[in-house]
Design an enzyme around this catalytic site. Structure first.
Site, PDB file in Angstrom:
ATOM      1  N   ALA A  24       0.864  -1.178   0.000  1.00 14.62           N
ATOM      2  CA  ALA A  24       0.000   0.000   0.000  1.00 14.62           C
ATOM      3  C   ALA A  24       0.900   1.228   0.000  1.00 14.62           C
ATOM      4  O   ALA A  24       2.081   1.148   0.352  1.00 14.62           O
ATOM      5  CB  ALA A  24      -0.902  -0.014   1.239  1.00 14.62           C
ATOM      6  N   GLY A  72       0.672  -5.184   0.596  1.00 16.01           N
ATOM      7  CA  GLY A  72      -0.504  -5.220  -0.256  1.00 16.01           C
ATOM      8  C   GLY A  72      -0.208  -5.777  -1.631  1.00 16.01           C
ATOM      9  O   GLY A  72      -1.082  -6.339  -2.289  1.00 16.01           O
ATOM     10  N   GLU A  81      -0.515  -9.350  -1.223  1.00 16.85           N
ATOM     11  CA  GLU A  81      -1.939  -9.635  -0.978  1.00 16.85           C
ATOM     12  C   GLU A  81      -2.724  -9.609  -2.290  1.00 16.85           C
ATOM     13  O   GLU A  81      -3.612 -10.426  -2.498  1.00 16.85           O
ATOM     14  CB  GLU A  81      -2.514  -8.633   0.020  1.00 16.85           C
ATOM     15  CG  GLU A  81      -1.964  -8.844   1.426  1.00 16.85           C
ATOM     16  CD  GLU A  81      -2.460  -7.814   2.399  1.00 16.85           C
ATOM     17  OE1 GLU A  81      -2.154  -6.616   2.211  1.00 16.85           O
ATOM     18  OE2 GLU A  81      -3.148  -8.193   3.355  1.00 16.85           O
ATOM     19  N   GLU A 127       4.370  -5.887   7.051  1.00 19.42           N
ATOM     20  CA  GLU A 127       3.589  -4.831   7.700  1.00 19.42           C
ATOM     21  C   GLU A 127       3.981  -4.611   9.168  1.00 19.42           C
ATOM     22  O   GLU A 127       3.907  -3.490   9.665  1.00 19.42           O
ATOM     23  CB  GLU A 127       2.103  -5.119   7.582  1.00 19.42           C
ATOM     24  CG  GLU A 127       1.512  -4.840   6.214  1.00 19.42           C
ATOM     25  CD  GLU A 127       1.659  -5.991   5.222  1.00 19.42           C
ATOM     26  OE1 GLU A 127       2.538  -6.846   5.409  1.00 19.42           O
ATOM     27  OE2 GLU A 127       0.892  -6.017   4.249  1.00 19.42           O
ATOM     28  N   VAL A 133      43.145   3.669  13.089  1.00 23.19           N
ATOM     29  CA  VAL A 133      44.161   3.355  14.103  1.00 23.19           C
ATOM     30  C   VAL A 133      43.635   3.827  15.461  1.00 23.19           C
ATOM     31  O   VAL A 133      42.503   4.307  15.567  1.00 23.19           O
ATOM     32  CB  VAL A 133      45.508   4.018  13.764  1.00 23.19           C
ATOM     33  CG1 VAL A 133      46.011   3.549  12.408  1.00 23.19           C
ATOM     34  CG2 VAL A 133      45.400   5.545  13.803  1.00 23.19           C
ATOM     35  N   SER A 186      35.760   8.365  16.452  1.00 24.59           N
ATOM     36  CA  SER A 186      34.410   8.580  16.977  1.00 24.59           C
ATOM     37  C   SER A 186      34.283   9.946  17.624  1.00 24.59           C
ATOM     38  O   SER A 186      33.205  10.346  18.021  1.00 24.59           O
ATOM     39  CB  SER A 186      34.045   7.481  17.971  1.00 24.59           C
ATOM     40  OG  SER A 186      35.003   7.452  19.003  1.00 24.59           O
ATOM     41  N   ASN A 211      30.865  -0.398  16.233  1.00 20.54           N
ATOM     42  CA  ASN A 211      31.390  -1.737  16.455  1.00 20.54           C
ATOM     43  C   ASN A 211      30.265  -2.747  16.726  1.00 20.54           C
ATOM     44  O   ASN A 211      29.376  -2.424  17.533  1.00 20.54           O
ATOM     45  CB  ASN A 211      32.323  -1.689  17.677  1.00 20.54           C
ATOM     46  CG  ASN A 211      33.160  -2.963  17.800  1.00 20.54           C
ATOM     47  OD1 ASN A 211      33.272  -3.732  16.862  1.00 20.54           O
ATOM     48  ND2 ASN A 211      33.725  -3.171  18.970  1.00 20.54           N
ATOM     49  N   ASN A 270      27.859  10.099  19.872  1.00 20.71           N
ATOM     50  CA  ASN A 270      28.543  10.022  21.163  1.00 20.71           C
ATOM     51  C   ASN A 270      28.321  11.267  22.006  1.00 20.71           C
ATOM     52  O   ASN A 270      28.385  11.215  23.231  1.00 20.71           O
ATOM     53  CB  ASN A 270      30.036   9.766  20.955  1.00 20.71           C
ATOM     54  CG  ASN A 270      30.288   8.333  20.527  1.00 20.71           C
ATOM     55  OD1 ASN A 270      29.515   7.438  20.888  1.00 20.71           O
ATOM     56  ND2 ASN A 270      31.302   8.098  19.740  1.00 20.71           N
TER      57      ASN A 270
HETATM   58  N1  T1G Z   1       4.606   3.378  -0.213  1.00 28.82           N
HETATM   59  C1  T1G Z   1       5.076   4.552  -0.702  1.00 28.82           C
HETATM   60  N2  T1G Z   1       6.388   4.784  -0.994  1.00 28.82           N
HETATM   61  C2  T1G Z   1       7.241   3.768  -0.762  1.00 28.82           C
HETATM   62  C3  T1G Z   1       6.821   2.512  -0.248  1.00 28.82           C
HETATM   63  C4  T1G Z   1       5.439   2.338   0.028  1.00 28.82           C
HETATM   64  N3  T1G Z   1       4.955   1.190   0.497  1.00 28.82           N
HETATM   65  N4  T1G Z   1       7.923   1.720  -0.147  1.00 28.82           N
HETATM   66  C5  T1G Z   1       8.963   2.458  -0.561  1.00 28.82           C
HETATM   67  N5  T1G Z   1       8.565   3.677  -0.940  1.00 28.82           N
HETATM   68  C6  T1G Z   1       9.403   4.756  -1.455  1.00 28.82           C
HETATM   69  C7  T1G Z   1      10.424   5.206  -0.440  1.00 28.82           C
HETATM   70  O1  T1G Z   1       9.841   6.118   0.469  1.00 28.82           O
HETATM   71  C8  T1G Z   1      11.471   5.833  -1.330  1.00 28.82           C
HETATM   72  O2  T1G Z   1      10.971   7.091  -1.719  1.00 28.82           O
HETATM   73  C9  T1G Z   1      11.455   4.932  -2.564  1.00 28.82           C
HETATM   74  O3  T1G Z   1      10.184   4.271  -2.537  1.00 28.82           O
HETATM   75  C10 T1G Z   1      12.550   3.907  -2.566  1.00 28.82           C
HETATM   76  O4  T1G Z   1      12.444   3.217  -1.318  1.00 28.82           O
HETATM   77  C11 T1G Z   1      -2.862  -3.307   3.154  1.00 28.82           C
HETATM   78  C12 T1G Z   1      -1.370  -1.691   4.578  1.00 28.82           C
HETATM   79  C13 T1G Z   1      10.306  -1.694  -1.405  1.00 28.82           C
HETATM   80  C14 T1G Z   1      12.160  -2.956  -0.299  1.00 28.82           C
HETATM   81  O5  T1G Z   1       6.331  -2.183   4.071  1.00 28.82           O
HETATM   82  O6  T1G Z   1      10.586  -2.158   2.213  1.00 28.82           O
HETATM   83  O7  T1G Z   1       0.843  -2.846   2.244  1.00 28.82           O
HETATM   84  O8  T1G Z   1      12.716   8.501  -0.642  1.00 28.82           O
HETATM   85  O9  T1G Z   1      14.723   3.838  -0.511  1.00 28.82           O
HETATM   86  O10 T1G Z   1      16.041   0.384  -0.486  1.00 28.82           O
HETATM   87  O11 T1G Z   1      -1.561  -5.002   4.037  1.00 28.82           O
HETATM   88  O12 T1G Z   1      11.173   0.586   0.175  1.00 28.82           O
HETATM   89  O13 T1G Z   1      12.920   7.801  -3.037  1.00 28.82           O
HETATM   90  O14 T1G Z   1      11.148   9.454  -2.346  1.00 28.82           O
HETATM   91  O15 T1G Z   1      13.397   1.967   0.582  1.00 28.82           O
HETATM   92  O16 T1G Z   1      15.310  -0.248  -2.847  1.00 28.82           O
HETATM   93  C15 T1G Z   1       3.855  -2.754   3.079  1.00 28.82           C
HETATM   94  C16 T1G Z   1       8.156  -0.828   2.392  1.00 28.82           C
HETATM   95  C17 T1G Z   1       3.145  -1.441   3.180  1.00 28.82           C
HETATM   96  C18 T1G Z   1       7.407  -2.087   1.964  1.00 28.82           C
HETATM   97  C19 T1G Z   1      12.622  -0.890  -1.617  1.00 28.82           C
HETATM   98  N6  T1G Z   1       5.061  -2.609   2.285  1.00 28.82           N
HETATM   99  N7  T1G Z   1       9.218  -0.527   1.462  1.00 28.82           N
HETATM  100  O17 T1G Z   1      13.807  -0.636  -0.889  1.00 28.82           O
HETATM  101  O18 T1G Z   1      14.331   1.699  -1.756  1.00 28.82           O
HETATM  102  S1  T1G Z   1       1.745  -1.563   4.250  1.00 28.82           S
HETATM  103  C20 T1G Z   1       6.229  -2.291   2.867  1.00 28.82           C
HETATM  104  C21 T1G Z   1      10.389  -1.213   1.491  1.00 28.82           C
HETATM  105  C22 T1G Z   1       0.636  -2.506   3.377  1.00 28.82           C
HETATM  106  C23 T1G Z   1      -1.457  -3.799   3.319  1.00 28.82           C
HETATM  107  C24 T1G Z   1      -0.619  -2.881   4.126  1.00 28.82           C
HETATM  108  C25 T1G Z   1      11.464  -0.724   0.555  1.00 28.82           C
HETATM  109  C26 T1G Z   1      11.613  -1.589  -0.699  1.00 28.82           C
HETATM  110  P1  T1G Z   1      12.005   8.304  -1.948  1.00 28.82           P
HETATM  111  P2  T1G Z   1      13.788   2.701  -0.640  1.00 28.82           P
HETATM  112  P3  T1G Z   1      14.983   0.271  -1.503  1.00 28.82           P
END
Ligand code: T1G
Length: 695
Positions: free
Chosen positions: A63, A102, A105, A125, A379, A408, A432, A479
């Site tokens: 989502a 989502g 899902e 989530e 070092v 540090s 560390n 720190n």
């Molecule tokens: N919604 C909106 N923006 C998102 C997003 C999301 N779910 N996930 C990532 N972004 C944006 C993030 O803010 C950043 O934006 C850019 O994408 C790159 O992200 C009903 C309610 C997918 C593994 O928890 O784990 O579904 O800073 O830097 O390291 O059950 O993002 O570039 O403007 O993290 O390659 C469930 C959360 C939602 C996944 C990618 N989904 N996202 O990692 O890039 S709740 C999540 C991540 C839900 C349903 C429920 C990671 C990624 P900007 P990034 P990345």
């Protein structure tokens, strides 16, 4: 804004293409587009199946977190997945990248699922303080064993495409062109008249009834204080106890309650600021970066070894410069043990470990570093020793090489001067053990060039670190704030608090370990060395609070030799030690400090508010641009509980007027030099604002 979902037909196969950068989040436009694609497929007799796929780097990653906190516009995700599963024509999901939340899902509601080999699938989530809210907790247990469902949902762990295939979560892992594979699969489904498998109509098989209690017990420990993981276990259990429609209703209600709760708001804040800090204020996004193809580390001790492993893990060749042949050999042997441990625990394949080990060499000669693009000095924490290293580096490193120090708290300006090229110098403060701690404090001096900062920020992400850019003030940020908490812990010990009380109060707050247990873990001799290095800045009372000197003089070094603030048994389990209580009592008596019983609230406030006040001073001094960096440092460097968002976010939740009032109280009680409110905090409190709403 073009429609994020385009609809096209290839013969009798309809294809819904989602294109909603950066991660194809299921924003309102995507949800509406999917509903329209389902309707058009249903209405057109020429179309007999629908493929759902995404452009860009990933299938829907969940989502849209930016929509949280306000009412969701219809169609909501629950409706989209329900319509998908109810489709009379087969719907096939073509997965790649990270099909999460989502997104998974949605895929679970499809009748068939294909995945590219590198796909990761998960329901993370709980990391946002919620549980799946679009039937994930009810559909996943209908496809996979209960332990796999609990691991994915309650622990938020994702699985590979191969694991998903084994679990029955996907129907096929397909090489090559995913869209073509999905098209061919859809054709086969039609040609073979395969029955639609609606996940919601399957009956979940409870293959391990004991799993619920086991996960509840382990999560209550591992995720102490977090609500969502335990709610996730309950929601999964409902899949086995309730009819599907009731189960999804209960799940959604649980999800919404968590979504509107304080913990999820804090964890979503933590998620957002971890990404915000990648954009350093004042540093243009298009700042050129330098190529880092080869690195070097000066120093073969624990930190030097860990830093070298960080580079090798990212596939970057690295040379360790040791001062003696035996220490270079010892470093390589120790690194070999680090990788052997990973292989032994099944975290790394032997071939990969060998590949990474081959990237690490050692030398005794500075000229061997002349081709390095980045050199990190690691070092001993002695300024003159470091200055000598930087003088050497300034003489041998190639033009444009970045020269960094892992110090540090020592003066990076002095190191820049010693190198003769201060624009190429910045700090990389690893924590560390460097190879596992994610936090990386990047310390810029006024002379550090923007290119150097931009390059190190990019490198930090490549290393898998949470890189935070801070200014080169005393103790930097981490720190500097930690020293205020440590100061208050020492003062309260002098006044009558016991080590176990101080640690209990902070662990009850949500820290994994209390301040004194942390000192025992790191070693009281190490903590004392830092205290000595800062001695000139200490107040007379701080200098007089020499409990660390007394403990180390009594041979108490912490866990490493079985006794520090606590006594440790063979399994390193701590227990209060009467010897320490007597030492503190003698210390307080000799200084005429009256003993009293301190309330837990005082312990918590003095530790936290001293830190928060220092954080405000750091922002005022321009050593951090925003509260974001401070909270990320404490969330990732010191175990500040994510469900409280970080010290500055937490202060906003308490309310700065309250924090301000308590600071004034402790300024009168403990001393104005310790608790006089920072002007920024006083101003924001007076205006009824918070650190995150400076106006
Ligand atoms: N919604 C909106 N923006 C998102 C997003 C999301 N779910 N996930 C990532 N972004 C944006 C993030 O803010 C950043 O934006 C850019 O994408 C790159 O992200 C009903 C309610 C997918 C593994 O928890 O784990 O579904 O800073 O830097 O390291 O059950 O993002 O570039 O403007 O993290 O390659 C469930 C959360 C939602 C996944 C990618 N989904 N996202 O990692 O890039 S709740 C999540 C991540 C839900 C349903 C429920 C990671 C990624 P900007 P990034 P990345």
């Amino acid at each position: 804004m073009t429609d994020p979902v385009s609809f096209l037909a290839r013969g009798r196969i309809a294809i819904a293409v989602i294109d909603n950068p950066p991660v194809n989040a299921l924003s309102h436009g995507v949800r509406a587009g999917l509903v329209e694609a389902l309707a058009r497929t249903a209405a057109d007799p020429a179309l007999e199946a629908l493929v759902i796929l995404c452009r860009g780097r990933t299938f829907c990653a969940g989502a849209d977190v930016r929509e949280f906190g306000r009412p969701f516009k219809d169609p909501q995700l629950g409706e989209v997945v329900a319509r998908t599963e109810a489709s009379a024509k087969p719907v096939i999901a073509a997965l790649h990248g990270t099909a999460l939340g989502g997104g998974l899902e949605l895929a679970l509601a499809c009748h068939f699922r294909l995945a590219a080999p590198s796909t990761r699938l998960g329901l993370p989530e709980v990391k946002l303080g919620i549980i799946p809210g679009a039937a994930g907790t009810q559909r996943l247990p209908r496809l996979v064993p209960v332990r796999a469902a609990l691991t994915m949902i309650a622990e938020g762990k994702d699985v590979s495409a191969t694991e998903a295939l084994k679990l029955g979560l996907v129907d096929a892992v397909v090489e090559g062109d995913l869209e073509q594979a999905a098209f061919d699969f859809a054709e086969a489904v039609l040609t073979e008249r395969r029955p639609l498998r609606r996940t919601g109509e399957l009956t979940p098989v409870l293959d391990d009834p004991g799993a619920f209690d086991e996960f509840t017990k382990s999560l209550a420990k591992k995720q102490r204080g977090f609500l969502a993981p335990l709610e996730a276990v309950k929601a999964v259990r409902l899949a086995y106890e309730l009819p599907f429609p009731e189960g999804i209703r209960r799940e959604n209600a649980m999800c919404m309650e968590l979504l509107n709760g304080a913990q999820s708001k804090a964890q979503r804040h933590a998620f957002a600021i971890e990404r915000d800090i990648a954009r350093v204020p004042g540093l243009p996004a298009d700042t050129p970066v330098r190529a880092i193809g080869r690195c070097a580390v000066v120093g073969s001790g624990v930190m030097g070894r860990g830093i070298a492993v960080c580079f090798a893990n990212a596939g970057i060749p690295v040379t360790i410069l040791a001062h003696r042949a035996e220490s270079g050999a010892a470093a390589l042997a120790a690194i070999g043990k680090i990788y052997a441990g990973l292989v032994g625990r099944g975290s790394l394949a032997q071939a990969e470990a060998d590949r990474r080990l081959a990237l690490i060499t050692s030398t005794l000669d500075y000229p061997d570093l002349k081709n390095a693009d980045l050199v990190v000095e690691a070092v001993a924490e002695d300024l003159s020793a470091k200055q000598a290293v930087f003088a050497q580096l300034g003489a041998v490193a190639r033009a444009g090489a970045i020269l960094s120090s892992n110090t540090s708290f020592l003066d990076l300006n002095a190191l820049g001067q010693a190198s003769g090229r201060p624009a190429d110098v910045a700090g990389m403060h690893f924590f560390n053990p460097a190879q596992t701690m994610r936090l990386l404090e990047l310390v810029r001096t006024p002379a550090s060039s923007p290119e150097v900062v931009a390059t190190l920020m990019k490198l930090g992400k490549l290393l898998g670190k949470v890189a935070v850019t801070v200014g080169a003030g005393e103790g930097f940020v981490a720190n500097r704030m930690l020293s205020r908490r440590s100061r208050e812990a020492l003062f309260m010990l002098e006044e009558g608090a016991e080590p176990s009380q101080i640690d209990r109060v902070l662990t009850d707050f949500g820290f994994p370990l209390g301040p004194l247990a942390v000192q025992d873990l790191g070693g009281l001799d190490v903590v004392l060395a830092t205290r000595r290095a800062r001695f000139a800045q200490l107040s007379p009372r701080e200098r007089s609070a020499d409990l660390l000197e007394q403990l180390t003089a009594a041979g108490r070094l912490g866990q490493k030799n079985g006794k520090g603030w606590y006594r440790y048994d063979a399994e390193r389990r701590p227990s209060p030690d009467p010897e320490v209580a007597q030492l503190i009592a003698r210390h307080a008596a000799a200084r005429g400090i009256a003993q009293r019983t301190l309330a837990d609230a005082e312990v918590l406030e003095r530790c936290l508010y001293a830190m928060i006040n220092e954080g405000a001073r750091l922002i005022e001094a321009g050593l951090v641009a925003r509260p974001h960096e401070i909270d990320v440092i404490w969330l990732h460097g010191f175990g500040f509980p994510a469900y409280r968002g970080g010290p500055m976010y937490y202060a906003d939740q308490v309310g700065l007027p309250t924090v301000h009032e308590r600071l004034l109280h402790y300024a009168a009680q403990v001393g104005p030099e310790y608790f006089t409110p920072a002007p920024l905090l006083a101003r924001l409190a007076g205006e009824g604002r918070g650190f995150y709403e400076p106006g």
